[in-house]
Design a protein around this motif. Sequence first.
Motif, PDB file in Angstrom:
ATOM      1  N   LEU A 131      31.032  -9.301   9.575  1.00 52.39           N
ATOM      2  CA  LEU A 131      32.287  -9.606   8.886  1.00 52.39           C
ATOM      3  C   LEU A 131      32.491 -11.106   8.681  1.00 52.39           C
ATOM      4  O   LEU A 131      33.135 -11.534   7.725  1.00 52.39           O
ATOM      5  CB  LEU A 131      33.477  -9.073   9.688  1.00 52.39           C
ATOM      6  N   THR A 135      37.136 -13.605   9.122  1.00 49.22           N
ATOM      7  CA  THR A 135      37.617 -12.287   8.710  1.00 49.22           C
ATOM      8  C   THR A 135      37.950 -11.429   9.928  1.00 49.22           C
ATOM      9  O   THR A 135      38.969 -10.725   9.957  1.00 49.22           O
ATOM     10  CB  THR A 135      36.556 -11.575   7.846  1.00 49.22           C
ATOM     11  N   LYS A 168      33.597  -6.770   2.945  1.00 50.10           N
ATOM     12  CA  LYS A 168      32.450  -7.191   3.752  1.00 50.10           C
ATOM     13  C   LYS A 168      31.553  -6.012   4.136  1.00 50.10           C
ATOM     14  O   LYS A 168      30.533  -6.209   4.821  1.00 50.10           O
ATOM     15  CB  LYS A 168      32.928  -7.876   5.045  1.00 50.10           C
ATOM     16  N   VAL A 238      24.797 -12.605   7.285  1.00 50.35           N
ATOM     17  CA  VAL A 238      25.305 -11.665   6.287  1.00 50.35           C
ATOM     18  C   VAL A 238      24.277 -10.550   6.103  1.00 50.35           C
ATOM     19  O   VAL A 238      23.086 -10.826   5.895  1.00 50.35           O
ATOM     20  CB  VAL A 238      25.544 -12.368   4.942  1.00 50.35           C
TER      21      VAL A 238
END
Length: 560
Positions: A131, A135, A168, A238
């Motif tokens: 995330l 976030t 996300k 990510v």
Amino acid sequence: MRILLTFRDNYLLYYTGESIETEKQSIASVIVHEQAHQWFGNLVTCKWWSHIWLNEGFATYVAQLGFNEVYPEFEERREFLVDSVQGSMAFDIGPNQPILNLAADKDEQTSSSVIIYDKGGSIIRMMEGFLGYETLIKSLVEYLKKYAYQSAEQDELFNTMHEYVKDKIPADKTFKEIMDTWTTQPGYPLIRVNKVGTSRVYISQERFLPAGETAPQTDLWEVPITVVTQASDATSHVPTFWLTKDTLMTSREHDTSKWLLLNPDAFGYYRVMYDDQTLKLIQAELNVNNKISGLSRSQLVDDYFTFAQHGHGSITAALDMTTSFFLEKDYVVWYTLFRHLTKTLQMFNNGDNSNLKSYLTPKLDEALRNVSWTQPPNEAGTKVIYRSRLADWACALESDQCKVTAKNLMDAWQATPAQNPIGLDLQPVLYCAIVAQVDGGYDFIMDLFNKPETTDFQKGRLLNALACSQKDVEIRNLLELALDPNSVISKSTVAVYQRAAGNKAARRIVFDLIRDDATFAKLKSHTDGVTFFSSIVTSLSTYLNSESERTDLQTFIESK
């Protein structure tokens, strides 16, 4: 609202100039964990014990954030990988215990504290990975606001977070659907990476279990997979893609002449096994430069020693992960290796440890040359603890460097008695080394122990060191003093016998003494009996490895 937090003295009081850094770390860890409950547990609490991880898992995760803000020198965010993530993954192999236990009766809540606290905290750390920190924190703040002064269940947490995290995660999934696969079933995935030809790899998931073992059927997981390669950014967290619970295997394009690495910095709660050629490319990278981060190197060591332990790989493949340790300067990587070799050291501690010594000592010597055996006066945190742990292992393996250092420091102390030349955090290790490896060391440390001006803190360290002697006459002298009501050492009878039980030179003497009826009666008169018996036997059982030794110990236990 006012909240009272209560602590035991030893979890609250730190004495500057007397307490060592590991004690400071332990005290701070307890305090920040309990402070974290002001939000997770007090402001919002779980509706029932089955959701207790909403209190304890979040307190475990948030505690390391607070610790890092107050004492950044301890690098608690990095050490969390070894303590909580790798620790819980080691435990999570065997028991079929999910984080969320839906038993209706509190007494039927069977999930271990390791699962609730450490796996819970590790799963939240994984959320941070896919995330992003900002976030995650934003969504948690909204959850706390929404359920302030109320109780909640995990569905209410996940549903609240969804509105803030949906960009996300995969568009066809809810946050609850993803996280349920991690909280409602036990265990975790093993991700396999296998190259096919020159331009493709297959990536699959299965539950990680010891080879040959089966477990009740579980679903697969929604797994965030981050891939870094020789040509890409090795710091990104990510997700490159997701393996879904409906996906057993997928494939990706990749130039298989170059290395790739899944799960950088080990934010994902899973293990990764590579095909032999890909593994060799990763090992070559480890031996050349530092593009693969310390946290990633740590997890590679943890994974491959675990594979060897549970029948999924060879010990050679695990040891190959350590060939670069002559270059290794990251404490997190060393701590992982120490955790895996501790049991090995205990086993060899009762016999010939020459192979372990020849394998590990040169690497330890090089690491200690990098940090030095001298503790600077104003140094604090991880640097201090790292040096002490390296020294502890070097001395346990009877490194020549340890012996020379111990002798030089004892000589310096004898030359200037009013000035202790040994850094505070190295004292437990080097006092022991002086007794064990330096001629006259036992008498020197005993004299220091008996001086009236010696503080209680120092007496404790000196007494522990006396139990390190390698000479029968000195060991018997110490054990007799521990039973002499006129000796100050008799105030610490159990501690002395327990410490001596961990010394290979003293172990048989301790065992023979406690089996003697007259000595056993004296020991009971100095202690509360049960505590003495259980602590000594536990120490002995850790190190007695042969079948005959274990049979003798079992016979003794049954006779008492």
